[in-house]
Design a protein around this motif. Sequence first.
Motif, PDB file in Angstrom:
ATOM      1  N   VAL A  80       0.827  -1.214   0.000  1.00  0.00           N
ATOM      2  CA  VAL A  80       0.000   0.000   0.000  1.00  0.00           C
ATOM      3  C   VAL A  80       0.859   1.261   0.000  1.00  0.00           C
ATOM      4  O   VAL A  80       0.488   2.269  -0.596  1.00  0.00           O
ATOM      5  N   THR A  81       2.019   1.226   0.652  1.00  0.00           N
ATOM      6  CA  THR A  81       2.885   2.410   0.686  1.00  0.00           C
ATOM      7  C   THR A  81       3.583   2.629  -0.643  1.00  0.00           C
ATOM      8  O   THR A  81       3.719   3.761  -1.119  1.00  0.00           O
ATOM      9  N   VAL A  82       4.024   1.553  -1.262  1.00  0.00           N
ATOM     10  CA  VAL A  82       4.800   1.668  -2.497  1.00  0.00           C
ATOM     11  C   VAL A  82       3.901   1.924  -3.708  1.00  0.00           C
ATOM     12  O   VAL A  82       4.316   2.574  -4.676  1.00  0.00           O
ATOM     13  N   ALA A  83       2.658   1.444  -3.663  1.00  0.00           N
ATOM     14  CA  ALA A  83       1.762   1.556  -4.820  1.00  0.00           C
ATOM     15  C   ALA A  83       1.644   2.984  -5.359  1.00  0.00           C
ATOM     16  O   ALA A  83       1.780   3.198  -6.575  1.00  0.00           O
ATOM     17  N   PRO A  84       1.399   4.009  -4.514  1.00  0.00           N
ATOM     18  CA  PRO A  84       1.305   5.371  -5.070  1.00  0.00           C
ATOM     19  C   PRO A  84       2.594   5.867  -5.707  1.00  0.00           C
ATOM     20  O   PRO A  84       2.562   6.701  -6.612  1.00  0.00           O
ATOM     21  N   TRP A  85       3.758   5.340  -5.225  1.00  0.00           N
ATOM     22  CA  TRP A  85       5.021   5.764  -5.804  1.00  0.00           C
ATOM     23  C   TRP A  85       5.113   5.414  -7.287  1.00  0.00           C
ATOM     24  O   TRP A  85       5.769   6.128  -8.059  1.00  0.00           O
ATOM     25  N   LEU A  86       4.466   4.320  -7.687  1.00  0.00           N
ATOM     26  CA  LEU A  86       4.598   3.825  -9.054  1.00  0.00           C
ATOM     27  C   LEU A  86       4.060   4.810 -10.090  1.00  0.00           C
ATOM     28  O   LEU A  86       4.516   4.809 -11.236  1.00  0.00           O
ATOM     29  N   PHE A  87       3.080   5.638  -9.700  1.00  0.00           N
ATOM     30  CA  PHE A  87       2.606   6.620 -10.680  1.00  0.00           C
ATOM     31  C   PHE A  87       2.840   8.064 -10.241  1.00  0.00           C
ATOM     32  O   PHE A  87       2.895   8.955 -11.079  1.00  0.00           O
ATOM     33  N   PHE A  88       3.025   8.318  -8.938  1.00  0.00           N
ATOM     34  CA  PHE A  88       3.283   9.698  -8.524  1.00  0.00           C
ATOM     35  C   PHE A  88       4.741  10.113  -8.756  1.00  0.00           C
ATOM     36  O   PHE A  88       5.016  11.280  -9.040  1.00  0.00           O
ATOM     37  N   LEU A  89       5.687   9.191  -8.646  1.00  0.00           N
ATOM     38  CA  LEU A  89       7.082   9.550  -8.944  1.00  0.00           C
ATOM     39  C   LEU A  89       7.276   9.896 -10.429  1.00  0.00           C
ATOM     40  O   LEU A  89       7.897  10.919 -10.742  1.00  0.00           O
ATOM     41  N   PRO A  90       6.770   9.077 -11.376  1.00  0.00           N
ATOM     42  CA  PRO A  90       6.853   9.495 -12.785  1.00  0.00           C
ATOM     43  C   PRO A  90       6.112  10.809 -13.045  1.00  0.00           C
ATOM     44  O   PRO A  90       6.554  11.628 -13.858  1.00  0.00           O
ATOM     45  N   LEU A  91       5.007  11.020 -12.337  1.00  0.00           N
ATOM     46  CA  LEU A  91       4.255  12.257 -12.517  1.00  0.00           C
ATOM     47  C   LEU A  91       5.040  13.455 -11.991  1.00  0.00           C
ATOM     48  O   LEU A  91       5.038  14.532 -12.607  1.00  0.00           O
ATOM     49  N   ALA A  92       5.742  13.252 -10.876  1.00  0.00           N
ATOM     50  CA  ALA A  92       6.586  14.330 -10.352  1.00  0.00           C
ATOM     51  C   ALA A  92       7.730  14.641 -11.312  1.00  0.00           C
ATOM     52  O   ALA A  92       8.088  15.812 -11.513  1.00  0.00           O
ATOM     53  N   LEU A  93       8.301  13.594 -11.924  1.00  0.00           N
ATOM     54  CA  LEU A  93       9.361  13.811 -12.915  1.00  0.00           C
ATOM     55  C   LEU A  93       8.825  14.562 -14.127  1.00  0.00           C
ATOM     56  O   LEU A  93       9.490  15.480 -14.641  1.00  0.00           O
ATOM     57  N   ALA A  94       7.610  14.198 -14.564  1.00  0.00           N
ATOM     58  CA  ALA A  94       7.006  14.912 -15.695  1.00  0.00           C
ATOM     59  C   ALA A  94       6.748  16.367 -15.346  1.00  0.00           C
ATOM     60  O   ALA A  94       6.945  17.263 -16.170  1.00  0.00           O
ATOM     61  N   GLY A  95       6.321  16.620 -14.112  1.00  0.00           N
ATOM     62  CA  GLY A  95       6.108  18.002 -13.681  1.00  0.00           C
ATOM     63  C   GLY A  95       7.398  18.797 -13.647  1.00  0.00           C
ATOM     64  O   GLY A  95       7.414  19.995 -13.957  1.00  0.00           O
ATOM     65  N   PHE A  96       8.501  18.117 -13.282  1.00  0.00           N
ATOM     66  CA  PHE A  96       9.795  18.801 -13.253  1.00  0.00           C
ATOM     67  C   PHE A  96      10.277  19.134 -14.670  1.00  0.00           C
ATOM     68  O   PHE A  96      10.829  20.218 -14.913  1.00  0.00           O
ATOM     69  N   LEU A  97      10.064  18.216 -15.614  1.00  0.00           N
ATOM     70  CA  LEU A  97      10.544  18.415 -16.977  1.00  0.00           C
ATOM     71  C   LEU A  97       9.644  19.348 -17.785  1.00  0.00           C
ATOM     72  O   LEU A  97      10.127  20.204 -18.541  1.00  0.00           O
ATOM     73  N   LEU A  98       8.319  19.183 -17.624  1.00  0.00           N
ATOM     74  CA  LEU A  98       7.370  19.962 -18.434  1.00  0.00           C
ATOM     75  C   LEU A  98       6.862  21.204 -17.721  1.00  0.00           C
ATOM     76  O   LEU A  98       6.336  22.107 -18.375  1.00  0.00           O
ATOM     77  N   GLY A  99       6.994  21.205 -16.378  1.00  0.00           N
ATOM     78  CA  GLY A  99       6.451  22.320 -15.608  1.00  0.00           C
ATOM     79  C   GLY A  99       5.145  21.906 -14.948  1.00  0.00           C
ATOM     80  O   GLY A  99       4.313  21.234 -15.570  1.00  0.00           O
ATOM     81  N   GLY A 100       4.970  22.339 -13.711  1.00  0.00           N
ATOM     82  CA  GLY A 100       3.784  21.952 -12.977  1.00  0.00           C
ATOM     83  C   GLY A 100       2.495  22.483 -13.555  1.00  0.00           C
ATOM     84  O   GLY A 100       1.417  21.943 -13.304  1.00  0.00           O
ATOM     85  N   ASP A 101       2.576  23.571 -14.334  1.00  0.00           N
ATOM     86  CA  ASP A 101       1.364  24.169 -14.899  1.00  0.00           C
ATOM     87  C   ASP A 101       1.042  23.628 -16.293  1.00  0.00           C
ATOM     88  O   ASP A 101       0.108  24.114 -16.942  1.00  0.00           O
ATOM     89  N   HIS A 102       1.799  22.639 -16.771  1.00  0.00           N
ATOM     90  CA  HIS A 102       1.509  22.061 -18.079  1.00  0.00           C
ATOM     91  C   HIS A 102       0.133  21.393 -18.037  1.00  0.00           C
ATOM     92  O   HIS A 102      -0.255  20.774 -17.049  1.00  0.00           O
ATOM     93  N   SER A 103      -0.609  21.507 -19.123  1.00  0.00           N
ATOM     94  CA  SER A 103      -1.986  21.019 -19.134  1.00  0.00           C
ATOM     95  C   SER A 103      -2.076  19.512 -18.867  1.00  0.00           C
ATOM     96  O   SER A 103      -2.952  19.051 -18.127  1.00  0.00           O
ATOM     97  N   LEU A 104      -1.156  18.721 -19.453  1.00  0.00           N
ATOM     98  CA  LEU A 104      -1.180  17.279 -19.244  1.00  0.00           C
ATOM     99  C   LEU A 104      -0.865  16.910 -17.790  1.00  0.00           C
ATOM    100  O   LEU A 104      -1.514  16.041 -17.190  1.00  0.00           O
ATOM    101  N   VAL A 105       0.131  17.586 -17.223  1.00  0.00           N
ATOM    102  CA  VAL A 105       0.513  17.315 -15.836  1.00  0.00           C
ATOM    103  C   VAL A 105      -0.615  17.708 -14.890  1.00  0.00           C
ATOM    104  O   VAL A 105      -0.972  16.963 -13.967  1.00  0.00           O
ATOM    105  N   ALA A 106      -1.204  18.880 -15.120  1.00  0.00           N
ATOM    106  CA  ALA A 106      -2.300  19.341 -14.268  1.00  0.00           C
ATOM    107  C   ALA A 106      -3.497  18.399 -14.351  1.00  0.00           C
ATOM    108  O   ALA A 106      -4.125  18.081 -13.331  1.00  0.00           O
ATOM    109  N   ALA A 107      -3.810  17.919 -15.572  1.00  0.00           N
ATOM    110  CA  ALA A 107      -4.936  16.995 -15.731  1.00  0.00           C
ATOM    111  C   ALA A 107      -4.647  15.668 -15.034  1.00  0.00           C
ATOM    112  O   ALA A 107      -5.544  15.075 -14.405  1.00  0.00           O
ATOM    113  N   ALA A 108      -3.400  15.198 -15.129  1.00  0.00           N
ATOM    114  CA  ALA A 108      -3.039  13.936 -14.479  1.00  0.00           C
ATOM    115  C   ALA A 108      -3.173  14.052 -12.964  1.00  0.00           C
ATOM    116  O   ALA A 108      -3.733  13.158 -12.312  1.00  0.00           O
TER     117      ALA A 108
END
Length: 403
Positions: free
Chosen positions: A245-273
Amino acid sequence: MSRELARRIAFTIGALLLFRIGTQIPVAGVNTSDLPPTSDLIGRLSLFALGLIPYLTAAILVRLLLVVWRRLIALERSGERGRRKVARATLGLTLVLAAFQAFGIATALTTVPGFVRNPDGWFVLTATATMVGGVFVLVWLSEQITRYGIGNGLALILSVGMLVSLPRDVADIMELVRSGAVPGSLVLGHAVFWVVTVAVMVLVEGARRNIRVEFAPLSVGTRQLPVRDAMLPIKLNSAGFLIPVTVAPWLFFLPLALAGFLLGGDHSLVAAAYRHLQLGQPAHLILISIAVFVLAFVYTAYVADPEYTAKSLAQRDGTIPGVAPGEATADYLDRVVSLTTVVGAVYLTLLQLIPEVFELYGIGLPYSMIVNGGAALVVVCTALDIKTQVRDVSLTNPGGVRR
């Protein structure tokens, strides 16, 4: 009640009282005079403000390394010396995580006007050292409970931390019912739901798939021991709850955090995700269910390693009737563990979804995000462990011989 059992119970109660006292002593330099004595904020700024979270996080990260790093698995299984090295590595990682978290809290407190008497660097240093020290005191205290008390110390401290707020939550809910803000039928439905859920937990956590094992005749001096039978128990839920249960959110929130770092937190795809992955959203519910289900299998493969078990049986001249030793035994155990884990994985997934379903359908109560399936499972497993240890101590003579 035997004297040994009474001593262990008294030691456990005393240790838990020390834990509760520590949660009411605020960090030096924090101005809590304007807060009521029962305020939750005092506990969040106490000597034990960080609780056991840094240690649990470090232990989970080390366990993940054990799953994927064969050399580390071999080190842990090499004996007491290897286990001590893994334990020291866990404590070292705990120190890093606790220091990082405590420094962040102490620094943030200095920005609140009037909350810290002297908001300078010395306060940040002492507050950080105090909270980090509190973590290691709790780790030490949990080890003492496990060694000299009753039950698993780590689980007991976690359970007490959860249960202590239960009376206040019940009182708050009763007040909401009295004021008409919450219908009484909803509260009754929750009560019935949790009674049934706890009963299912007790049933599943006590369930075992027993595999009969035969050990070859053994010569002990001049005596010849005959063929012996034993049972190899496989739990329905071998993976536990914390790691999947602890590791499960890491599997999609860590890639999402990386996408936010590369594309910017205000990017439409990142914000929608981020929007669709909030607690209670259908996308989050589906992804977290899949992740918990898969991780239950992955971690069970480490906990109940069929190859390691088959090798251990062969070294002790143990065989499963009708199954050849070696690779055939490993394959047989792998099939049994896999089929058993299906039930355990579904069980864990459903427990994880309890607060999400409440949130999705708007039928939650104020406690729902805190007293969830995981918290209830920790308390239930702690109670079952205490029951087993009380029975074992009661049936054991002072010399360590069963009555």
